[in-house]
Design an enzyme around this catalytic site. Structure first.
Site, PDB file in Angstrom:
ATOM      1  N   HIS A  80       0.830  -1.200   0.000  1.00  0.00           N
ATOM      2  CA  HIS A  80       0.000   0.000   0.000  1.00  0.00           C
ATOM      3  C   HIS A  80       0.868   1.255   0.000  1.00  0.00           C
ATOM      4  O   HIS A  80       1.850   1.310   0.726  1.00  0.00           O
ATOM      5  CB  HIS A  80      -0.900  -0.033   1.244  1.00  0.00           C
ATOM      6  CG  HIS A  80      -2.067   0.893   1.168  1.00  0.00           C
ATOM      7  ND1 HIS A  80      -1.946   2.255   1.260  1.00  0.00           N
ATOM      8  CD2 HIS A  80      -3.388   0.648   1.001  1.00  0.00           C
ATOM      9  CE1 HIS A  80      -3.146   2.806   1.162  1.00  0.00           C
ATOM     10  NE2 HIS A  80      -4.042   1.849   1.004  1.00  0.00           N
ATOM     11  N   GLY A 162       4.388  21.515  11.399  1.00  0.00           N
ATOM     12  CA  GLY A 162       5.627  20.783  11.659  1.00  0.00           C
ATOM     13  C   GLY A 162       6.767  21.268  10.800  1.00  0.00           C
ATOM     14  O   GLY A 162       6.615  22.172   9.976  1.00  0.00           O
ATOM     15  N   HIS A 167      10.512  13.328   9.218  1.00  0.00           N
ATOM     16  CA  HIS A 167      10.889  12.706  10.494  1.00  0.00           C
ATOM     17  C   HIS A 167      11.658  11.439  10.149  1.00  0.00           C
ATOM     18  O   HIS A 167      11.174  10.606   9.385  1.00  0.00           O
ATOM     19  CB  HIS A 167       9.628  12.386  11.293  1.00  0.00           C
ATOM     20  CG  HIS A 167       9.893  11.875  12.681  1.00  0.00           C
ATOM     21  ND1 HIS A 167      10.431  10.645  12.952  1.00  0.00           N
ATOM     22  CD2 HIS A 167       9.709  12.473  13.900  1.00  0.00           C
ATOM     23  CE1 HIS A 167      10.539  10.477  14.260  1.00  0.00           C
ATOM     24  NE2 HIS A 167      10.114  11.576  14.859  1.00  0.00           N
ATOM     25  N   THR A 169      12.325   8.546  11.308  1.00  0.00           N
ATOM     26  CA  THR A 169      11.719   7.210  11.391  1.00  0.00           C
ATOM     27  C   THR A 169      10.209   7.221  11.113  1.00  0.00           C
ATOM     28  O   THR A 169       9.677   6.251  10.581  1.00  0.00           O
ATOM     29  CB  THR A 169      11.933   6.578  12.782  1.00  0.00           C
ATOM     30  OG1 THR A 169      11.432   7.502  13.779  1.00  0.00           O
ATOM     31  CG2 THR A 169      13.413   6.310  13.032  1.00  0.00           C
ATOM     32  N   GLY A 171       8.480   9.510   9.219  1.00  0.00           N
ATOM     33  CA  GLY A 171       8.069  10.039   7.920  1.00  0.00           C
ATOM     34  C   GLY A 171       7.213  11.279   8.018  1.00  0.00           C
ATOM     35  O   GLY A 171       7.586  12.259   8.672  1.00  0.00           O
TER      36      GLY A 171
END
Lengths: 300, 300
Positions: A80, A162, A167, A169, A171
């Site tokens: 996916h 943000g 990020h 790990t 994402g």
């Protein structure tokens, strides 16, 4: 009483212990969990719960934090498309709440989530802040790996909340608001798939039909019939009764009858109220006249 | 979840302090009070509440005991036929409960009530133990004063529970089970009352129509239209959608259209499910697919 549904999708569908850790906080909130569907091929889990807006937002936040904590996107594989540990968080109006209010809820969620985790967060669908983010597929283009390259340099990939970097790990995350999705199938008294395909083309948006209908013909071999299989993406604006009657009229062109229909999964009570109001031409019917509504409000 | 409605009628509709005393225990039970309607002309109050079977029975019993304690039938006057302080106590299936179960509940109530108060108690309508007690009017024939004369001497007036003599102040009580009553009106695009009357005759039981329909024509002068005004006494066996379609067909004979309809007051959700199932030809739809049902069950 206001009811909102939330369907967070997170990027783990194989390791039971990790899934367990992520959904564990749900117990703490006054929400009703309707479904938890881990998919090993997609390596992804959808969680569906419903409740009053604040409880739903807090529950979604708790799950999202756990997903950020326990999933490493640099090691994630699955069929996916995905761009984050907590990949998408849609808020869905169910009862007594407008889409605008769900958009506001999505934005509050997105801001808090990004603040607390430093995961870049994009608003999509009804909550989108720009037209090119209405479609989730566009927001998620390139997935985790592609977005990691582009974010910070391509202004089109600037998050709504943000930092302007991925990020490492977790994402990135898409947060949105959308209408309640209803799977509605109409069965035809013929085994001719082409008839179902023609009717699907007549009613679906992509080929000129109703704005909020996706449809395809489908062969139900074991019953010797065919089906117009649909996703109704806004049952208020493209209602089931109207689409049903269009299908009936189109089928008549081929000398074919509707032999039945199916609603798959859950629907808000408003769907039934709309149908009764239409067919009985009800004047001034109020959903609160339904005894069960009254009891639900009383218990809330 | 099983839901039962109870509509005790007691013989005081004028003195607020007495009414207050009688309904006061309701707070103590886990039932939802839908309506309290004191009627000074009838000198009678109907109380409507709904809940799970045991809670409903206990609440009804508490009210009945208070009515026996506070009402003296030898001093009661009012337009409505009545034979007791607590005059009738019908139990009505709403959700997840059969008529047979409601009949059993009515019988348990009647036995306990008669035991505790020595008020002679008659079972009526679906709970009747003999055909001549199905009709409440027959059970109540002669009212308090007439029954006082006949009970004990006329074997036809022997109560189902309790002593064979009238309670000196509380009279006698009728306890029954019946289907949910729905007030359903269909508005016609004409001011000709005779058309409404003809259609009412076509659909109502008394003149050859549907078994569980009472109907009359009604003039709505301020809108310049007429109405077929109905009581649907068993919406499962004589459903709204079928009667609606018969009215539409009959109206067409006079070149008249249905311009709208009204459901007055409350209905169980099952009414909406039945309508949707009929008009959309739904296969295998389950009321539990309605999100609000799921939440109600979860909260129970």
């Amino acid at each position: 009483m206001q009811l909102v549904q939330c369907v967070p999708n997170f990027s783990e569908g194989r390791r039971d212990a990790v899934i367990e850790k992520i959904i564990e906080p749900l117990d703490r909130f006054d929400v009703e969990v309707l479904d938890i569907s881990p998919d090993p091929d997609h390596n992804r889990t959808d969680v569906t719960f419903v409740g009053e807006p604040e409880a739903v937002m807090e529950a979604a936040l708790a799950i999202a934090m756990r997903a950020v904590e326990h999933i490493d996107m640099t090691e994630h594989e699955g069929e996916h498309p995905r761009m984050g540990a907590i990949d998408v968080v849609p808020f869905v109006p169910v009862r007594g709440i407008s889409m605008d209010e769900c958009v506001a809820l999505a934005k509050r969620f997105a801001e808090r989530f990004a603040d607390e985790t430093d995961v870049p967060t994009f608003l999509y669908e009804e909550a989108a802040t720009r037209p090119d983010r209405e479609n989730l597929a566009d927001v998620r283009r390139g997935e985790f790996e592609g977005l990691r390259e582009e974010i910070g340099s391509n202004p089109d990939r600037e998050p709504d909340f943000g930092p302007s970097n991925i990020h490492e790990t977790a994402g990135a995350t898409a947060v949105g608001a959308r209408f309640f999705l209803i799977a509605f199938n109409v069965n035809l008294g013929t085994d001719d798939l082409e008839v179902a395909n023609e009717i699907a083309r007549a009613v679906r948006h992509s080929s000129g039909g109703y704005r909020h209908v996706k449809a395809m013909g489908f062969d139900i071999a074991d019953r010797g019939i065919v089906q117009v299989s649909m996703n109704m993406t806004d049952f208020r604006k493209s209602p089931l009764f109207r689409v049903f009657q269009s299908i009936e009229a189109e089928a008549a062109r081929y000398g074919v009858s509707i032999i039945g229909s199916e609603i798959v999964g859950q629907v808000p009570m408003a769907v039934l109220v709309d149908i009764a109001e239409y067919f009985l031409r009800l004047e001034d019917f109020d959903a609160e006249q339904v005894l069960e509504s009254r009891l639900l409000e009383a218990g809330a």
